[in-house]
Write an enzyme that holds these catalytic residues in place. Structure first.
Site, PDB file in Angstrom:
ATOM      1  N   GLU A 169      40.707  39.936  34.782  1.00 29.48           N
ATOM      2  CA  GLU A 169      41.367  38.949  33.945  1.00 29.48           C
ATOM      3  C   GLU A 169      40.578  37.649  34.096  1.00 29.48           C
ATOM      4  O   GLU A 169      40.360  37.183  35.216  1.00 29.48           O
ATOM      5  CB  GLU A 169      42.821  38.738  34.397  1.00 29.48           C
ATOM      6  CG  GLU A 169      43.522  37.761  33.489  1.00 29.48           C
ATOM      7  CD  GLU A 169      44.975  37.487  33.860  1.00 29.48           C
ATOM      8  OE1 GLU A 169      45.490  38.095  34.805  1.00 29.48           O
ATOM      9  OE2 GLU A 169      45.569  36.629  33.174  1.00 29.48           O
ATOM     10  N   ARG A 212      42.848  47.687  48.475  1.00 26.32           N
ATOM     11  CA  ARG A 212      42.052  46.512  48.166  1.00 26.32           C
ATOM     12  C   ARG A 212      41.361  46.013  49.415  1.00 26.32           C
ATOM     13  O   ARG A 212      41.740  46.319  50.533  1.00 26.32           O
ATOM     14  CB  ARG A 212      42.890  45.424  47.499  1.00 26.32           C
ATOM     15  CG  ARG A 212      44.168  45.057  48.157  1.00 26.32           C
ATOM     16  CD  ARG A 212      45.075  44.192  47.272  1.00 26.32           C
ATOM     17  NE  ARG A 212      44.458  42.970  46.801  1.00 26.32           N
ATOM     18  CZ  ARG A 212      44.407  42.610  45.510  1.00 26.32           C
ATOM     19  NH1 ARG A 212      44.916  43.388  44.584  1.00 26.32           N
ATOM     20  NH2 ARG A 212      43.872  41.479  45.156  1.00 26.32           N
ATOM     21  N   LYS A 239      42.931  35.036  43.354  1.00 28.89           N
ATOM     22  CA  LYS A 239      42.431  34.023  42.419  1.00 28.89           C
ATOM     23  C   LYS A 239      43.385  32.847  42.315  1.00 28.89           C
ATOM     24  O   LYS A 239      42.965  31.708  42.195  1.00 28.89           O
ATOM     25  CB  LYS A 239      42.220  34.659  41.046  1.00 28.89           C
ATOM     26  CG  LYS A 239      40.859  35.309  40.909  1.00 28.89           C
ATOM     27  CD  LYS A 239      40.642  35.831  39.509  1.00 28.89           C
ATOM     28  CE  LYS A 239      41.437  37.086  39.284  1.00 28.89           C
ATOM     29  NZ  LYS A 239      41.247  37.680  37.969  1.00 28.89           N
TER      30      LYS A 239
HETATM   31  P1  ATP Z   1      43.612  38.434  42.203  1.00 27.12           P
HETATM   32  O1  ATP Z   1      44.902  38.799  42.879  1.00 27.12           O
HETATM   33  O2  ATP Z   1      42.583  37.958  43.122  1.00 27.12           O
HETATM   34  O3  ATP Z   1      43.806  37.539  41.031  1.00 27.12           O
HETATM   35  P2  ATP Z   1      43.556  40.568  40.429  1.00 27.12           P
HETATM   36  O4  ATP Z   1      43.752  41.982  40.760  1.00 27.12           O
HETATM   37  O5  ATP Z   1      44.694  39.885  39.768  1.00 27.12           O
HETATM   38  O6  ATP Z   1      43.059  39.804  41.700  1.00 27.12           O
HETATM   39  P3  ATP Z   1      41.868  41.119  38.269  1.00 27.12           P
HETATM   40  O7  ATP Z   1      41.009  40.229  37.497  1.00 27.12           O
HETATM   41  O8  ATP Z   1      43.053  41.703  37.594  1.00 27.12           O
HETATM   42  O9  ATP Z   1      42.317  40.326  39.532  1.00 27.12           O
HETATM   43  O10 ATP Z   1      41.032  42.254  38.979  1.00 27.12           O
HETATM   44  C1  ATP Z   1      40.110  43.073  38.323  1.00 27.12           C
HETATM   45  C2  ATP Z   1      39.916  44.316  39.122  1.00 27.12           C
HETATM   46  O11 ATP Z   1      39.496  44.003  40.444  1.00 27.12           O
HETATM   47  C3  ATP Z   1      41.216  45.077  39.248  1.00 27.12           C
HETATM   48  O12 ATP Z   1      40.956  46.434  38.919  1.00 27.12           O
HETATM   49  C4  ATP Z   1      41.615  44.921  40.660  1.00 27.12           C
HETATM   50  O13 ATP Z   1      42.281  46.060  41.135  1.00 27.12           O
HETATM   51  C5  ATP Z   1      40.287  44.704  41.371  1.00 27.12           C
HETATM   52  N1  ATP Z   1      40.468  43.900  42.571  1.00 27.12           N
HETATM   53  C6  ATP Z   1      41.026  42.680  42.651  1.00 27.12           C
HETATM   54  N2  ATP Z   1      41.088  42.265  43.929  1.00 27.12           N
HETATM   55  C7  ATP Z   1      40.562  43.257  44.687  1.00 27.12           C
HETATM   56  C8  ATP Z   1      40.353  43.438  46.088  1.00 27.12           C
HETATM   57  N3  ATP Z   1      40.700  42.519  46.984  1.00 27.12           N
HETATM   58  N4  ATP Z   1      39.771  44.585  46.493  1.00 27.12           N
HETATM   59  C9  ATP Z   1      39.408  45.527  45.613  1.00 27.12           C
HETATM   60  N5  ATP Z   1      39.582  45.421  44.281  1.00 27.12           N
HETATM   61  C10 ATP Z   1      40.155  44.298  43.817  1.00 27.12           C
HETATM   62 MG    MG Z   2      45.424  40.938  37.991  1.00 28.36          MG
END
Ligand code: ATP
Ligand code: MG
Length: 567
Positions: free
Chosen positions: A36, A262, A272
């Site tokens: 995102e 994760r 983020k």
């Molecule tokens: P954040 O909580 O940091 O905002 P998010 O999952 O909301 O992370 P996205 O932009 O939706 O952020 O993430 C894109 C991809 O990266 C998703 O498929 C998510 O599962 C993966 N991802 C995010 N954080 C991690 C992590 N700490 N380890 C492994 N994969 C991750």
């Molecule tokens: Mg997300």
């Protein structure tokens, strides 16, 4: 074998191998990385990127970079551009596979209409609070919405008018009609569409309704012909909804969602939303502050793509949640830089020494190897004269037993140059040491023992007349505790490490560094790996970021880290 290019296997690879063998999806493998664009990517995302792109590459398939851009409130083109840059930097190409969930807004809308026509979705006019109150809890079932039995015709009419902009934000939502008593709360008539009168960075004002994550992900995957949809464990409970949506519309295919744990790293945070707080409230200098766990921060600090890929490979892919030690990441960085980084000498805390028996008007040039093992990296010359700087830490007037470096009357080797012995210590009125007087042994030229006698220490130095002063930044952990989010009583920001950046305003560096190119790497002997800051270095005025120390000094300070950081 280069592990980073040929990563170890894992349970996801094994599942896919099985699928390929059974000719599922005609043997094709398509994955996707769906960020995102509401912030910069962090090292956790790197794990997902390496997994998705690496797995597709391994099976000769491809990976889509798909922006999950369904929430215009928090998203921006700045984030989109940074994400593209970061994925490329990690070494993955997506030219033909750059996509956006917003590319499918029309199709998604049509799928929603399909659900309504099949009596699988309805327009609900409860307020957000009312809906939350009727959702039930983990132990109590939810309550049916009073709007659940609207006719198909009425739902179609209302949904059309939602799309046409007749309603305000929050007035209506489109919900799936599943089961308010489901033990899985995600299945209790989840929202699929909501009204948001917001301009979107790509679709502009074409839409005032936006699809929810759970509706968007599965259908975007299906539209793209993704075969394996890899996501983190928190989506395990969403998988029934992922499957339900695909089962209840005429989707072109049914991708398989597989969850993995994760990445969490100690002494930092990986969200983020919280990283945005650090940036917007100026706790750090920006998304690319070298202390940030963002990919742009790591890059500016001097981490290399190969080291990040190597790290992702080392930690593997499992379903078990755990916290990885920062030392593991740093070891990957050291391992990569060790092989290809030229050595130089620089002094961070200069102490002036004068070699009394060395002629005042003489300058010698010593040849120094750029790499101790790799002769192909060549040599350079370092000037030597009567006045030098050495590291303040390399001298103690009254040394304890295990201190072997300089002390009054003791002989040490100046790297590449001569044996010297300290003969006198000069102090200012306040008692601070300002100069050491020394004598050198002319027969030890090149740092070679003239008669087999040994010295216990070799120290680095620069010529005081030839050195140039430069700014050097030394970094430490961003937080003072391994799990800054672990204490519910205290704000995570109260654990920020006030010493995470130490500025050395004028380190004394060997003259060869004066023209160091921005974005180049050096090892300052005995001090660590340094990176010429690509943003605020100027011609003839490089600034250096310490990427990592030579050894894991942190492990010594924090015993709980010691066991696994030695590697
Ligand atoms: P954040 O909580 O940091 O905002 P998010 O999952 O909301 O992370 P996205 O932009 O939706 O952020 O993430 C894109 C991809 O990266 C998703 O498929 C998510 O599962 C993966 N991802 C995010 N954080 C991690 C992590 N700490 N380890 C492994 N994969 C991750
Ligand atoms: Mg997300």
């Amino acid at each position: 074998m280069n592990r980073a290019l040929n990563p170890a296997s894992n349970f996801i690879r094994q599942i896919i191998e099985e699928d390929v063998r059974a000719n599922k999806n005609d043997g094709r493998v398509v994955t996707r990385f769906p960020p995102e664009p509401n912030g910069y990517l962090h090292i956790g995302h790197a794990k997902s990127i390496c997994l998705n792109f690496g797995t597709a590459e391994h099976f000769g398939g491809h990976c889509n970079l798909r922006f999950d851009d369904t929430n215009p409130e928090k998203e921006s083109l700045e984030y989109v551009e940074s994400i593209k840059r970061d994925v490329r930097w990690l070494g993955y190409e997506f030219d033909k596979h750059l996509l956006h969930a917003s590319d499918y807004f029309q199709q998604l809308y049509e799928y929603a209409v399909q659900l309504i026509e099949r009596d699988k979705a309805y327009v609900c006019s409860l307020s957000a609070e009312q809906m939350r109150a009727q959702r039930g809890t983990l132990t109590a079932p939810g309550t049916n919405s009073p709007f659940r039995n609207r006719s198909i015709a009425e739902n179609l009419d209302l949904f059309t008018r939602m799309r046409q902009g007749e309603f305000d934000d929050g007035e209506h939502v489109l919900r799936a009609k599943i089961d308010m008593a489901s033990p899985n709360i995600n299945m209790r008539d989840p929202a699929l569409y909501r009204v948001r009168h917001l301009s979107h960075q790509l679709t502009g004002d074409s839409w005032c309704i936006y699809p929810m994550y759970d509706f968007t992900q599965c259908l975007s995957d299906a539209i793209e012909g993704v075969t394996h949809s890899l996501c983190t464990l928190e989506f395990e409970d969403h998988r029934p909804l992922y499957d339900w949506v695909l089962d209840n519309v005429d989707a072109p295919c049914h991708p398989q969602q597989i969850e993995f744990s994760r990445l969490s790293l100690d002494y930092t945070i990986m969200s983020k939303r919280l990283l945005t707080e650090l940036v917007s409230e100026n706790y750090v200098a920006g998304w690319d502050d070298p202390r940030m766990p963002t990919i742009s921060g790591l890059r500016r600090r001097g981490y290399t793509p190969a080291s990040v890929r190597d790290f992702c490979d080392r930690i593997g892919v499992t379903k078990k949640d755990n916290i990885i030690e920062m030392g593991v990441l740093e070891n990957s960085v050291r391992a990569d830089l060790e092989l290809r980084t030229p050595r130089v000498m620089g002094v961070l805390r200069p102490l002036r020494i004068v070699i009394d028996n060395y002629p005042d008007d003489r300058v010698e040039e010593f040849e120094a190897a750029n790499h101790p093992q790799d002769a192909s990296m060549g040599t350079r010359t370092v000037p030597f004269c009567r006045e030098l700087y050495i590291e303040r830490d390399d001298f103690l007037e009254d040394p304890p037993k295990k201190f072997f470096r300089m002390a009054p009357g003791r002989e040490v080797r100046l790297r590449y140059a001569y044996f010297i012995t300290c003969t006198d210590v000069i102090k200012d009125n306040a008692g601070n040491i300002v100069t050491l007087h020394c004598r050198y042994d002319p027969d030890s030229r090149g740092g070679k023992s003239p008669d087999g006698r040994k010295v216990k220490a070799t120290i680095h130095w620069v010529s005081a007349r030839h050195a140039f002063a430069a700014e050097v930044r030394l970094y430490d952990r961003l937080f003072t505790v391994p799990d800054p989010l672990g204490d519910k009583e205290r704000d995570f920001k109260s654990f920020l490490n006030g010493e995470s950046l130490k500025l050395v305003a004028s380190a004394q560096l060997e003259p060869s560094l004066a023209n160091a190119e921005p974005a180049s790497h050096f090892q300052f002997e005995r001090l660590g790996y340094f990176y010429v800051d690509p943003v605020d270095s100027m011609p003839g005025m490089p600034r250096f970021n310490r990427t990592v120390t030579l050894r894991d000094t942190w492990a010594k300070q924090a015993p709980r880290n010691a066991a696994s950081n030695k590697g």
